[in-house]
Design a protein around this motif. Structure first.
Motif, PDB file in Angstrom:
ATOM      1  N   GLY A  83       1.055  -1.207   0.219  1.00  0.00           N
ATOM      2  CA  GLY A  83      -0.018   0.284  -0.077  1.00  0.00           C
ATOM      3  C   GLY A  83       1.113   1.483  -0.178  1.00  0.00           C
ATOM      4  O   GLY A  83       0.693   2.292  -0.859  1.00  0.00           O
ATOM      5  N   VAL A  84       1.727   1.295   0.491  1.00  0.00           N
ATOM      6  CA  VAL A  84       2.651   2.550   0.356  1.00  0.00           C
ATOM      7  C   VAL A  84       3.209   2.475  -0.358  1.00  0.00           C
ATOM      8  O   VAL A  84       4.082   4.248  -0.998  1.00  0.00           O
ATOM      9  CB  VAL A  84       3.929   2.265   2.020  1.00  0.00           C
ATOM     10  CG1 VAL A  84       4.988   3.684   1.921  1.00  0.00           C
ATOM     11  CG2 VAL A  84       3.159   1.777   3.706  1.00  0.00           C
ATOM     12  N   ALA A  85       3.866   1.566  -1.159  1.00  0.00           N
ATOM     13  CA  ALA A  85       4.419   1.502  -2.898  1.00  0.00           C
ATOM     14  C   ALA A  85       3.334   2.040  -4.215  1.00  0.00           C
ATOM     15  O   ALA A  85       3.936   1.841  -5.087  1.00  0.00           O
ATOM     16  CB  ALA A  85       4.942   0.224  -2.536  1.00  0.00           C
ATOM     17  N   GLY A  86       2.148   1.879  -3.114  1.00  0.00           N
ATOM     18  CA  GLY A  86       1.166   2.332  -4.369  1.00  0.00           C
ATOM     19  C   GLY A  86       1.127   0.991  -4.904  1.00  0.00           C
ATOM     20  O   GLY A  86       0.494   1.914  -6.077  1.00  0.00           O
ATOM     21  N   ALA A  87       1.000  -0.231  -4.587  1.00  0.00           N
ATOM     22  CA  ALA A  87      -0.311  -0.870  -5.079  1.00  0.00           C
ATOM     23  C   ALA A  87      -1.103  -1.618  -4.821  1.00  0.00           C
ATOM     24  O   ALA A  87      -1.187  -1.233  -3.464  1.00  0.00           O
ATOM     25  CB  ALA A  87       1.313  -1.885  -5.098  1.00  0.00           C
ATOM     26  N   ASP A  88      -1.916  -1.916  -5.425  1.00  0.00           N
ATOM     27  CA  ASP A  88      -3.055  -2.646  -4.801  1.00  0.00           C
ATOM     28  C   ASP A  88      -2.434  -3.903  -4.095  1.00  0.00           C
ATOM     29  O   ASP A  88      -2.552  -4.905  -4.412  1.00  0.00           O
ATOM     30  CB  ASP A  88      -4.000  -3.245  -6.259  1.00  0.00           C
ATOM     31  CG  ASP A  88      -5.568  -4.020  -5.746  1.00  0.00           C
ATOM     32  OD1 ASP A  88      -5.043  -4.287  -4.805  1.00  0.00           O
ATOM     33  OD2 ASP A  88      -6.180  -4.288  -6.595  1.00  0.00           O
ATOM     34  N   SER A  89      -2.307  -4.123  -3.093  1.00  0.00           N
ATOM     35  CA  SER A  89      -2.023  -5.363  -2.400  1.00  0.00           C
ATOM     36  C   SER A  89      -2.442  -5.963  -3.097  1.00  0.00           C
ATOM     37  O   SER A  89      -2.298  -7.449  -2.659  1.00  0.00           O
ATOM     38  CB  SER A  89      -2.000  -5.359  -0.770  1.00  0.00           C
ATOM     39  OG  SER A  89      -3.619  -4.788  -0.119  1.00  0.00           O
TER      40      SER A  89
END
Ligand code: PLP
Length: 371
Positions: A83-89
């Motif tokens: 989430g912090v890295a801008g992904a859809d987990s």
């Protein structure tokens, strides 16, 4: 100190020898300015938990190893950092590794499997293990010049791709180079590799990713900026008492896992047995900090870095740093001072890295010695 392992084994005093080592390490904390590791760790609460084997195998995100269900911690660490890295987990694969080098090996390997003929492009300021990874994976290594701010030279990257048209490109973009904290522009890299054809963009965000995530005017560094895989260190900004890392990749890019019958596990990781303690330590740190705690930590580190720039300038140096980085580079001082303050050096420059254990008082101490 006699550390010889003898035929008969020895007795209870042995732990004192390890304690001495730990005490020396603690003593170094106040003058440890130049390396991207967090010395501000206290996991003594885990001492009483070391009477079991903290082992895990296989993917944390797929299936579950029936006998040792230690992976919920790992899944939560991966979910949070994705989430912090801008992904859809839900569409992100990840696991806890032995550290930044394994992170990069995994991410580059995913790229190599996608694009078997592609060279590996990276800047000359990328971590030294990236070139080794190219050799391990039998990829053509293409080091690309970097600019004065430590980031990859985009014109040189484009020219290198033009000389190898149509082969595809696996590219390592570094967000926070080890020396100088250079930040490669992801949009710029994506434009520059167009002549190569298909690409895989691996982002080595060992320290700089989490700094960028919470910096004012953050540069794009994660999946929402075009990354296919991302490497984050565990013992840098987060701070664990042993090295570890977290690697993330777009799930659809990760190949079919090995089905390991004897372990009843699916495994896309690079090792078989892995530490289950590292995920628990990471989870413990992240759970205590939360999103806000991480943000506050980054702001404090950036503030200390800005303070270091001011103080060094006042002492007659010409310090320099990237605005979204905690690395402060300045003219290399006398060797005994580099040693005393454990400054890392690269040719004519030395650096201070404002990691969480670095205080204004430590900066004052360094500057007083430099005057
Ligand atoms: C940008 C970067 N990548 C990778 C690494 C390697 O990480 P590790 O030492 O955990 O293998 C480092 C280490 O400092 C680093 O700064």
């Amino acid at each position: 100190m006699d550390l010889a392992v003898t035929a008969d084994g020895t007795g209870p005093g042995d732990l004192d020898l390890v304690r001495e080592q730990r005490n020396r390490q603690r003593g170094r904390r106040g003058a440890f300015l130049g390396y991207p590791v967090n010395m501000d760790v206290d996991y003594r609460a885990f001492g009483e938990l070391l009477d079991v084997l903290w082992i895990t195998v296989g993917d944390p995100s797929r299936g579950y190893h029936a006998r040792l269900d230690l992976q919920p911690f790992e899944r939560e660490v991966v979910r949070f950092l994705a989430g912090v890295a801008g992904a859809d987990s839900s569409r992100t694969y990840g696991y806890v590794t032995s550290g930044g080098s394994e992170n990069n090996l995994f991410g580059i390997h995913v790229g190599r499997e996608r694009l078997p003929d592609a060279p590996l492009y990276y800047s000359t300021t990328a971590h030294y293990t990236v070139e080794r990874t190219a050799r391990l994976l039998r990829m053509e290594p293409v080091p690309v010049a970097s600019t004065r701010d430590g980031s990859i030279d985009l014109a040189a990257l484009r020219a290198a791709c033009e000389r190898r048209p149509g082969r595809g490109a696996v590219v390592v973009a570094t967000v926070g180079t080890t020396v100088a904290g250079g930040i490669d522009s992801l949009p710029g890299v994506l434009r520059a590799v167009e002549p190569a054809g298909e690409h895989h963009l691996h982002v080595d965000a060992a320290l700089g990713g989490l700094v960028a995530a919470f910096a004012p005017n953050p540069p794009g560094w994660g999946f929402d900026a075009g990354a296919d895989s991302v490497a984050i260190s565990g013992h840098k900004l987060i701070g664990t008492p042993v090295p570890c890392g977290v690697v993330l990749a777009r799930a659809e890019l990760v190949g079919t896992p090995a089905e390991v019958e004897y372990l009843s596990a699916e495994d896309s990781t690079l090792a078989c047995s892995r530490s289950a303690l590292a995920p628990a330590l990471l989870w413990y740190a992240l759970r205590r900090l939360g999103h806000r705690g991480l943000a506050a930590r980054v702001h404090r580190c950036l503030d200390t870095a800005a303070y270091a720039v001011d103080r060094l300038e006042a002492a007659g140096f010409r310090p320099w740093r990237n605005p979204a980085s905690v690395n402060v580079v300045f003219e290399r001082p006398a060797e005994h001072l580099c040693r005393r303050w454990r400054l890392s050096t690269s040719g004519p420059v030395a650096q201070v890295i404002a990691m969480p254990h670095v205080t204004r008082a430590m900066i004052d101490g360094l500057v007083a010695d430099l005057r």
